[in-house]
Design a protein around this motif. Structure first.
Motif, PDB file in Angstrom:
ATOM      1  N   LEU A  39      -0.681   7.753   9.210  1.00  0.00           N
ATOM      2  CA  LEU A  39       0.353   8.320   8.345  1.00  0.00           C
ATOM      3  C   LEU A  39       0.117   9.821   8.220  1.00  0.00           C
ATOM      4  CD1 LEU A  39       0.480   5.701   5.431  1.00  0.00           C
ATOM      5  CD2 LEU A  39       1.847   5.763   7.528  1.00  0.00           C
ATOM      6  N   LEU A  40       1.188  10.586   8.355  1.00  0.00           N
ATOM      7  CA  LEU A  40       1.084  12.042   8.301  1.00  0.00           C
ATOM      8  C   LEU A  40       1.864  12.582   7.111  1.00  0.00           C
ATOM      9  CD1 LEU A  40       1.739  12.712  12.102  1.00  0.00           C
ATOM     10  CD2 LEU A  40      -0.478  12.591  10.952  1.00  0.00           C
ATOM     11  N   ASP A  41       1.303  13.580   6.433  1.00  0.00           N
ATOM     12  CA  ASP A  41       1.988  14.166   5.283  1.00  0.00           C
ATOM     13  C   ASP A  41       3.059  15.168   5.741  1.00  0.00           C
ATOM     14  OD1 ASP A  41       0.694  16.549   5.928  1.00  0.00           O
ATOM     15  OD2 ASP A  41      -0.760  16.418   4.288  1.00  0.00           O
ATOM     16  N   GLU A  42       3.642  15.889   4.775  1.00  0.00           N
ATOM     17  CA  GLU A  42       4.743  16.817   5.093  1.00  0.00           C
ATOM     18  C   GLU A  42       4.323  17.908   6.070  1.00  0.00           C
ATOM     19  OE1 GLU A  42       3.755  15.892   2.101  1.00  0.00           O
ATOM     20  OE2 GLU A  42       5.426  15.629   0.701  1.00  0.00           O
ATOM     21  N   PRO A  70       6.289  11.259   5.596  1.00  0.00           N
ATOM     22  CA  PRO A  70       7.593  11.127   6.247  1.00  0.00           C
ATOM     23  C   PRO A  70       7.535  10.652   7.685  1.00  0.00           C
ATOM     24  CG  PRO A  70       6.986  13.431   6.044  1.00  0.00           C
ATOM     25  CD  PRO A  70       5.970  12.663   5.267  1.00  0.00           C
ATOM     26  N   VAL A  71       6.387  10.809   8.339  1.00  0.00           N
ATOM     27  CA  VAL A  71       6.277  10.396   9.736  1.00  0.00           C
ATOM     28  C   VAL A  71       4.929   9.714   9.961  1.00  0.00           C
ATOM     29  CG1 VAL A  71       7.808  12.174  10.646  1.00  0.00           C
ATOM     30  CG2 VAL A  71       5.366  12.651  10.406  1.00  0.00           C
ATOM     31  N   ALA A  72       4.839   9.006  11.081  1.00  0.00           N
ATOM     32  CA  ALA A  72       3.588   8.356  11.460  1.00  0.00           C
ATOM     33  C   ALA A  72       3.467   8.353  12.972  1.00  0.00           C
ATOM     34  CB  ALA A  72       3.540   6.932  10.920  1.00  0.00           C
ATOM     35  N   ASP A  73       2.250   8.469  13.462  1.00  0.00           N
ATOM     36  CA  ASP A  73       1.943   8.267  14.875  1.00  0.00           C
ATOM     37  C   ASP A  73       1.452   6.832  15.027  1.00  0.00           C
ATOM     38  OD1 ASP A  73       2.612  10.804  15.695  1.00  0.00           O
ATOM     39  OD2 ASP A  73       0.578  11.594  15.388  1.00  0.00           O
ATOM     40  N   GLN A  74       2.006   6.121  16.002  1.00  0.00           N
ATOM     41  CA  GLN A  74       1.661   4.711  16.146  1.00  0.00           C
ATOM     42  C   GLN A  74       1.456   4.352  17.606  1.00  0.00           C
ATOM     43  OE1 GLN A  74       4.496   1.340  15.032  1.00  0.00           O
ATOM     44  NE2 GLN A  74       3.088   1.321  13.295  1.00  0.00           N
ATOM     45  N   GLN A  75       0.429   3.559  17.849  1.00  0.00           N
ATOM     46  CA  GLN A  75       0.140   3.029  19.174  1.00  0.00           C
ATOM     47  C   GLN A  75       0.060   1.512  19.064  1.00  0.00           C
ATOM     48  OE1 GLN A  75      -3.882   3.538  20.489  1.00  0.00           O
ATOM     49  NE2 GLN A  75      -3.371   3.481  22.664  1.00  0.00           N
ATOM     50  N   VAL A  76       0.641   0.809  20.045  1.00  0.00           N
ATOM     51  CA  VAL A  76       0.633  -0.651  20.041  1.00  0.00           C
ATOM     52  C   VAL A  76       0.043  -1.142  21.354  1.00  0.00           C
ATOM     53  CG1 VAL A  76       2.003  -2.746  19.713  1.00  0.00           C
ATOM     54  CG2 VAL A  76       2.775  -0.592  18.707  1.00  0.00           C
ATOM     55  N   LEU A  88       0.835  -1.197   0.000  1.00  0.00           N
ATOM     56  CA  LEU A  88       0.000   0.000   0.000  1.00  0.00           C
ATOM     57  C   LEU A  88       0.870   1.247   0.000  1.00  0.00           C
ATOM     58  CD1 LEU A  88      -2.808   1.253   0.101  1.00  0.00           C
ATOM     59  CD2 LEU A  88      -2.724   1.067   2.609  1.00  0.00           C
ATOM     60  N   PHE A  89       1.981   1.221   0.744  1.00  0.00           N
ATOM     61  CA  PHE A  89       2.882   2.373   0.760  1.00  0.00           C
ATOM     62  C   PHE A  89       3.361   2.699  -0.658  1.00  0.00           C
ATOM     63  CE2 PHE A  89       4.717   2.626   5.340  1.00  0.00           C
ATOM     64  CZ  PHE A  89       3.430   2.577   5.853  1.00  0.00           C
ATOM     65  N   THR A  90       3.767   1.663  -1.391  1.00  0.00           N
ATOM     66  CA  THR A  90       4.279   1.879  -2.743  1.00  0.00           C
ATOM     67  C   THR A  90       3.199   2.424  -3.663  1.00  0.00           C
ATOM     68  OG1 THR A  90       5.920   0.115  -2.477  1.00  0.00           O
ATOM     69  CG2 THR A  90       5.358   0.757  -4.726  1.00  0.00           C
ATOM     70  N   VAL A  91       1.981   1.895  -3.547  1.00  0.00           N
ATOM     71  CA  VAL A  91       0.872   2.379  -4.374  1.00  0.00           C
ATOM     72  C   VAL A  91       0.592   3.850  -4.078  1.00  0.00           C
ATOM     73  CG1 VAL A  91      -1.600   2.147  -4.840  1.00  0.00           C
ATOM     74  CG2 VAL A  91      -0.178   0.103  -4.631  1.00  0.00           C
ATOM     75  N   LEU A  92       0.593   4.224  -2.812  1.00  0.00           N
ATOM     76  CA  LEU A  92       0.331   5.619  -2.449  1.00  0.00           C
ATOM     77  C   LEU A  92       1.420   6.544  -2.987  1.00  0.00           C
ATOM     78  CD1 LEU A  92      -0.909   5.260   1.244  1.00  0.00           C
ATOM     79  CD2 LEU A  92      -2.274   5.531  -0.830  1.00  0.00           C
TER      80      LEU A  92
END
Length: 247
Positions: A217-220, A183-189, A170-174
């Protein structure tokens, strides 16, 4: 050479028997291949003159850590090695390939749906706004590794609803088709139990441990671009962190 032949003949008196047995089993697991059997509890108890409860406790601990797998009526076997999450932001496809595994996926559902309250909140949208929803089982060497659902605003990514994502990242398709940058992401586990249909899809017994990732996923400009949750099998996936203590 049989697993029994690989074992030391006896324990020493320098440390507790349980600790020595644990070390012996860990060395044996490292020397064997996934799927190879371990000696039975009775064999180990008789060989080292320890109580079967001691043997069972050490094997139970190894099973909880994902090092071995118990099969009812058959015995205990070396488990498949766990895959560690990469420190950098990377796709499932990139993670698996970096570890010499063949990534794959089975698409369970794909289309445009109204965003519920949770999805809308995480994407910064009004509830009911159209989003593209993609639901897949992600595999490694043909074996289920994770269940994944991704949500993206349909006003920008509507064409994704008809894209062929069976073997795609999916990353490649986007990045390649939609010129998206994140470039960055917020993640909770969080640790969860895998139950119901999720257990069936991941081919694990209900109640087995899992790791559930919530990722935005966050944009620039650090605006939400996509939200996804992924449920990984706890027996096949782990998180490794390197942390620094600030002065």
């Amino acid at each position: 050479m049989s697993p029994r032949a690989e074992l030391p003949r006896k324990l020493s008196r320098r440390s507790p028997k349980g600790e020595q047995l644990r070390a012996i089993l860990e060395d044996l697991i490292d020397a064997l291949a996934p799927g190879d059997p371990l000696p039975s509890e009775r064999e180990l108890a008789e060989r080292y003159d320890v109580a079967r409860m001691t043997v069972r406790a050490e094997i139970t601990a190894l099973a909880a850590e994902g090092r071995v797998q118990r099969v009812q009526g058959r015995g205990t076997f070396v488990a498949e090695a766990r895959v560690a999450q990469a420190a950098a932001l990377s796709s499932f496809t990139e993670d698996m390939r970096a570890r010499g595994l063949k990534p794959g996926s089975e698409v369970l559902g794909q289309g445009v749906v109204p965003a519920d309250d949770l999805v809308a909140r995480r994407l910064g949208l009004d509830p009911g706004t159209d989003v593209v929803r993609v639901r897949r089982v992600r595999t490694a060497d043909g074996e289920p590794m994770a269940l994944e659902e991704a949500f993206l605003p349909a006003d920008r990514f509507g064409a994704l609803a008809a894209a062929d994502l069976r073997g795609a990242s999916l990353f490649t398709v986007l990045e390649e088709r939609f010129d998206a940058r994140f470039p960055v992401a917020d993640q909770q586990v969080v640790a969860v139990e895998i139950v119901g249909e999720d257990a069936n899809l991941l081919r694990v017994a209900p109640g087995r441990a899992g790791l559930k990732f919530h990722t935005i996923l966050l944009d620039e400009d650090e605006r939400p671009l996509a939200y996804a949750w992924s449920l990984f099998r706890g027996d096949r996936y782990e998180i490794r962190l390197r942390q620094e203590r600030r002065p």
